[in-house]
Scaffold this motif. Structure first.
Motif, short mmCIF file in Angstrom:
data_model
loop_
_atom_site.label_atom_id
_atom_site.label_comp_id
_atom_site.label_asym_id
_atom_site.label_seq_id
_atom_site.Cartn_x
_atom_site.Cartn_y
_atom_site.Cartn_z
N ARG A 1 0.95 -1.33 -0.18
CA ARG A 1 -0.14 0.07 0.11
C ARG A 1 0.96 1.21 0.05
O ARG A 1 0.54 2.06 0.81
CB ARG A 1 -1.14 -0.08 1.12
N GLY A 2 1.90 1.29 -0.82
CA GLY A 2 2.79 2.57 -0.95
C GLY A 2 3.86 2.52 0.18
O GLY A 2 4.48 3.72 0.01
N GLN A 3 3.96 1.97 1.25
CA GLN A 3 4.93 1.87 1.98
C GLN A 3 5.85 0.78 2.01
O GLN A 3 5.29 -0.25 2.25
CB GLN A 3 4.32 2.13 3.73
N THR A 4 7.02 0.86 2.23
CA THR A 4 8.01 0.00 2.10
C THR A 4 8.51 -0.38 3.64
O THR A 4 9.27 0.42 4.28
CB THR A 4 9.33 0.25 1.26
N PHE A 5 8.29 -1.76 3.94
CA PHE A 5 8.80 -2.10 5.13
C PHE A 5 10.34 -2.71 5.10
O PHE A 5 10.17 -3.95 4.33
CB PHE A 5 7.76 -2.98 5.96
#
Length: 463
Positions: free
Chosen positions: A347-351
């Motif tokens: 959802r557009g966030q990189t973990f």
């Protein structure tokens, strides 16, 4: 799903087998009036086998056991006294070969279901036995006469301190079978379903319809230790970023419709991965595979199962390079190998993963990569985000809303907006302030006004 349970149940039966990114407009839930209960709803976990398996204490009647909390399967079961241990060739082995701890004796509160049997398949084997009702307690929350399995024959294995599995998946994957209907080569066939433990807790007004997981990593050469937390309708006391990424649970495309009663429906904790990024420690422009794919978020898997076109170039950047062994399906590597950075975009966030989470230590002291190829079955494949991913986030699994929520841990690899070359340093989480409150989401300040407007609108609608 210990080594990828529910999907590999059949594919490995031969063992014997887009919304808005990081939605910060998620509103706090309107809490139900819960029945009073004793004990804590945040339960400590124990890590075993060098931090590759996690266990939680569960009571069956007046007997206590450690079980694997497994989001990749749905049944709760324990090995019974006198169970038989088999290998994949159906040869009887000593019970110790299955590596389970204490066994269950039928208590005064156990009632067998005589017209049904229990039969579940996993990537590591199958578990067969009785089906019955028993009083189950988890973290001080008790369900009377919960449907459980008591295993008397298995090819599955434990970690020397546990005695079974606590399935945290959806009801569709529970494994009751009418007498005579169980096919041990395909335990997902001919099933009847029942409410898993946490569903029963919610229906009885004992917990909210969600749970949280925070998995701790063990220091190298540590066999058993603090494994983190399982929260029942509560967040664990773990510092985390205030960026909350919300991902809807998707219908798993790789699960055949024949296994879901002819209806396309949610079976697993499956989400969409936007992309995977990787690169050297000083690489400001990491390589990326931006092809969207589905992945099951699986607390029972010590590996991330990813497409080969992602795994191979990552392994090539190990120093020394790691190579997948076709016979074993794992990539051996020195325990002190240098590894590239790895990030999973949701959802557009990189973990981002901590480097140490890409190398697993095995019971014999050697090490292997924490990455494996996509699991194959039914002419299709399924990917898994297992413990390497989960050790870097606080995760919420919401079966009331059919969604998952993730917050980067402050002691994890951090989180960044997709496409950004700067990211928080390992161990520092996000540059945003940390949070350990029990709210479901903590809005970033820049979006607080918008969120408040939506909250007011929701209240007006509810009235």
């Amino acid at each position: 799903m210990k080594f990828s349970k529910a999907f590999l149940a059949v594919s490995l039966a031969s063992v014997a087998l887009t919304n808005q990114v990081g939605s910060s407009n998620v509103l706090p839930i309107r809490r139900r009036q819960l029945q009073s209960r004793a004990g804590s709803s945040v339960i400590p976990l124990k890590a075993a086998d060098f931090g590759t398996i996690f266990d939680v204490e569960v009571s069956f009647g007046d007997q206590k056991f450690l079980l694997i909390p497994d989001t990749g399967s749905s049944d709760i079961w324990v090995v019974g006294t006198g169970f038989e241990c088999f290998d994949s060739n159906q040869t009887v082995l000593p019970q110790s070969s299955c590596r389970f701890a204490n066994t269950y004796n039928k208590s005064a509160t156990f009632h067998e279901i005589h017209n049904e049997t229990f039969g579940a398949g996993y990537g590591t084997g199958i578990a067969l036995g009785l089906l019955g009702y028993e009083d189950i307690a988890l973290g001080g929350v008790t369900v009377r006469q919960q449907t459980v399995g008591v295993v008397n024959m298995t090819t599955d294995t434990g970690d020397t301190i546990n005695s079974g599995i606590l399935g945290l998946g959806y009801p569709i994957l529970t494994s009751a079978h009418a007498v005579g209907a169980l096919d041990i080569t395909n335990p997902l066939a001919n099933r009847t379903n029942y409410d898993p433990l946490l569903y029963s807790m919610h229906k009885q007004g004992l917990i909210e319809p969600w749970f949280s997981i925070a998995l701790n990593r063990l220091p190298r050469n540590t066999t058993i230790g603090d494994g983190g937390y399982l929260g029942l309708g509560e967040l664990p006391p773990v510092p985390h970023s205030d960026i909350v990424v919300t991902a809807p649970v998707e219908v798993t495309e790789a699960i055949p419709i024949a296994l879901t009663n002819g209806v396309r429906q949610i079976t697993e904790w499956t989400l969409a991965v936007d992309s995977v990024l990787w690169g050297g420690a000083s690489n400001s422009s990491p390589a990326a595979n931006s092809t969207r794919f589905q992945a099951v978020v699986d607390t029972g898997s010590p590996f991330n199962y990813l497409p080969p076109e992602i795994v191979d170039p990552i392994h090539a950047l190990f120093s020394p390079p790691a190579t997948m062994d076709a016979a074993t399906g794992v990539a051996p590597t020195p325990c002190d190998a240098k590894v590239p950075k790895l990030g999973v975009t949701i959802r557009g966030q990189t973990f981002w993963h901590l480097d140490q989470d890409l190398i697993l230590q095995t019971p014999d002291g050697s090490c292997i990569s924490a990455l494996k190829y996509t699991a194959q079955g039914y002419g299709s494949g399924l990917n898994f985000l297992g413990d390497p991913f989960l050790k870097n986030v606080v995760s919420v699994f919401d079966f009331g809303k059919d969604e998952m929520r993730f917050m980067a841990r402050q002691d994890g690899g951090g989180v960044s907006t997709a496409g950004a070359t700067n990211r928080s340093s390992p161990g520092g989480g996000s540059s945003s302030s940390s949070n350990t409150s029990d709210g479901l989401t903590v809005q970033p300040l820049m979006e607080a006004v918008a969120a408040f407007s939506l909250f007011v609108a929701a209240l007006a609608y509810a009235v």
